[in-house]
Design an enzyme around this catalytic site. Structure first.
Site, short mmCIF file in Angstrom:
data_model
loop_
_atom_site.label_atom_id
_atom_site.label_comp_id
_atom_site.label_asym_id
_atom_site.label_seq_id
_atom_site.Cartn_x
_atom_site.Cartn_y
_atom_site.Cartn_z
CG ASP A 8 1.40 -0.55 34.31
OD1 ASP A 8 2.57 -0.89 34.52
OD2 ASP A 8 0.47 -1.37 34.14
NE ARG A 57 7.04 -0.82 32.61
CZ ARG A 57 5.86 -0.99 33.24
NH1 ARG A 57 4.75 -0.53 32.73
NH2 ARG A 57 5.82 -1.61 34.39
P1 FDA Z 1 5.54 -3.10 18.06
O1 FDA Z 1 4.11 -2.93 18.37
O2 FDA Z 1 6.11 -2.42 16.87
O3 FDA Z 1 5.81 -4.64 17.97
C1 FDA Z 1 7.05 -5.21 17.64
C2 FDA Z 1 6.85 -6.69 17.44
O4 FDA Z 1 6.42 -7.29 18.69
C3 FDA Z 1 5.73 -7.06 16.46
O5 FDA Z 1 6.20 -7.09 15.16
C4 FDA Z 1 5.29 -8.40 16.98
O6 FDA Z 1 6.18 -9.41 16.58
C5 FDA Z 1 5.41 -8.26 18.46
N1 FDA Z 1 4.16 -7.78 19.10
C6 FDA Z 1 3.94 -6.57 19.65
N2 FDA Z 1 2.70 -6.50 20.18
C7 FDA Z 1 2.13 -7.69 19.92
C8 FDA Z 1 0.85 -8.23 20.23
N3 FDA Z 1 -0.06 -7.53 20.88
N4 FDA Z 1 0.60 -9.49 19.84
C9 FDA Z 1 1.53 -10.23 19.18
N5 FDA Z 1 2.77 -9.77 18.87
C10 FDA Z 1 3.06 -8.52 19.23
N6 FDA Z 1 2.03 0.75 27.32
C11 FDA Z 1 1.52 1.82 27.97
O7 FDA Z 1 0.88 2.67 27.35
N7 FDA Z 1 1.73 1.95 29.32
C12 FDA Z 1 2.46 1.05 30.04
O8 FDA Z 1 2.62 1.21 31.25
C13 FDA Z 1 3.01 -0.06 29.35
N8 FDA Z 1 3.75 -0.99 30.00
C14 FDA Z 1 4.39 -1.98 29.29
C15 FDA Z 1 5.24 -2.87 29.94
C16 FDA Z 1 5.94 -3.80 29.22
C17 FDA Z 1 6.85 -4.74 29.93
C18 FDA Z 1 5.80 -3.86 27.80
C19 FDA Z 1 6.60 -4.82 26.98
C20 FDA Z 1 4.93 -3.02 27.16
C21 FDA Z 1 4.20 -2.09 27.89
N9 FDA Z 1 3.29 -1.25 27.28
C22 FDA Z 1 2.76 -0.19 27.97
C23 FDA Z 1 2.81 -1.54 25.89
C24 FDA Z 1 3.61 -0.80 24.84
O9 FDA Z 1 3.31 0.57 24.91
C25 FDA Z 1 3.30 -1.30 23.41
O10 FDA Z 1 1.96 -1.09 23.14
C26 FDA Z 1 3.62 -2.77 23.20
O11 FDA Z 1 4.78 -3.14 23.85
C27 FDA Z 1 3.81 -3.07 21.70
O12 FDA Z 1 4.83 -2.28 21.19
P2 FDA Z 1 6.31 -2.83 20.83
O13 FDA Z 1 7.26 -1.88 21.44
O14 FDA Z 1 6.46 -4.22 21.21
O15 FDA Z 1 6.44 -2.61 19.26
#
Ligand code: FDA
Length: 304
Positions: free
Chosen positions: A133, A183
């Site tokens: 991570d 990732r």
């Molecule tokens: P965004 O936040 O724009 O969300 C898009 C949509 O997803 C929202 O409209 C909602 O529907 C849904 N959604 C997202 N977050 C939600 C929540 N908390 N509750 C409910 N619905 C939600 N970060 C990091 O700094 N270091 C890391 O190593 C990782 N590793 C990692 C692994 C994996 C498999 C994932 C999916 C994510 C991470 N992250 C991470 C977290 C990442 O940086 C980010 O904060 C989250 O994925 C939310 O961002 P989205 O890309 O989903 O977009």
């Protein structure tokens, strides 16, 4: 993603010692956490992984914990991962691997402690992929150099990059040259605010660089626009589906995970488990103000 206006105050408020104490003592907040966490034991993580595998979705187990302060805690975290890998093998899960945090394995204690623990985990992992991570930006440089030190000895290790950091474009070019498994995520820590549209654009750019270079890529997002963009990008260029996976978090957009898997994409769910769920929960809250409302009402019910 919550705009920068929301993220900083939420991470600040949930980090206050009295909020933390109140939240962790109460069963109600623990129930909120269980929306995002498989449970407090390895058995809970394995159970969720097995269920997902049966539905054609791969699993990535994350034993919760970060920023440990002593060599003993770091070594115990490595033990927990060794146990998880052994269970994955014993249970013959069809597709499960693990994700680690370097501050959980002792990065704050010393670089050498952390590398020793990570090597112990990688040794047991064999051919199972171990992803690292990416944590707050104070650790970015050390995380990447630790990844590189480990990659010299182990081919089954990959690393995460965050689209909200300007440096990631350069990091990704290097990582692509090195053939790394990467990732791409937006980023979840307390950093100087960046515009949401810039982060999204950077996510798409980083993903495109890696996909074009032929690197194995994990597209870690629930953002439907970015997912759609990635699908168009790979289809136009004829990039085979084995080269990339869509990764999402346990408890978020299960419908989208299932839909993509049904359409024949490789999908993997990140499954956190363990009793150190509080910092992980605060990051999930900060991403979405609606989650905070849920958290606060539970907290008030407990303190009232
Ligand atoms: P965004 O936040 O724009 O969300 C898009 C949509 O997803 C929202 O409209 C909602 O529907 C849904 N959604 C997202 N977050 C939600 C929540 N908390 N509750 C409910 N619905 C939600 N970060 C990091 O700094 N270091 C890391 O190593 C990782 N590793 C990692 C692994 C994996 C498999 C994932 C999916 C994510 C991470 N992250 C991470 C977290 C990442 O940086 C980010 O904060 C989250 O994925 C939310 O961002 P989205 O890309 O989903 O977009």
């Amino acid at each position: 993603m919550a705009g920068p206006l929301f993220r900083a105050p939420i991470l600040w408020a949930t980090g206050l010692p009295f909020v933390r104490r109140l939240a962790q003592e109460g069963g109600l907040v623990r129930r909120v956490a269980l929306r995002f966490v498989a449970g407090e034991t390895l058995g809970d993580g394995i159970r969720v992984a097995r269920t997902l595998n049966a539905r054609g979705i791969a699993a990535m187990l994350d034993h919760l914990g970060e920023n440990v302060a002593s060599p003993e805690q770091a070594s115990a975290a490595a033990d927990a991962y060794v146990l998880a890998l052994k269970r994955i093998q014993e249970e013959r899960l069809s597709d499960a691997n693990i994700s680690i945090k370097l501050t959980q394995l002792g990065l704050d204690v010393s670089g050498a402690t952390c590398l020793e623990n990570a090597a112990r985990v990688l040794e047991v992992a064999g051919s199972t992929l171990v992803m690292i991570d990416m944590e707050a930006s104070a650790y970015t440089e050390r995380t990447l150099s630790s990844y590189r030190a480990l990659r010299k000895r182990y081919s089954n290790v990959g690393v995460c990059v965050q689209a909200y950091l300007h440096r990631s474009a350069g990091d990704v070019r290097e990582l692509a040259r090195e053939g790394a498994t990467v990732r791409v995520c937006k980023g979840a820590y307390l950093e100087p605010p960046s515009k949401r549209s810039d982060v999204d654009r950077n996510f798409a750019r980083l993903s495109a660089t890696l996909l074009s270079a032929g690197s194995p890529v994990h597209l870690a997002t629930h953002d439907p626009r970015l997912i759609e963009g990635a699908r168009r990008f790979v289809e136009q260029r004829g990039i085979p589906r084995e080269r990339f996976e869509f990764h999402m978090l346990y408890g978020i957009r299960r419908d989208l995970q299932e839909r993509l898997a049904a359409e024949g994409y490789r999908v993997r769910t990140y499954i956190p488990y363990g009793d150190k769920w509080y910092p992980y929960l605060t990051r999930r809250l900060a991403e979405r103000p609606a989650n905070v409302w849920f958290f606060v009402t539970n907290l008030l019910r407990r303190s009232g």
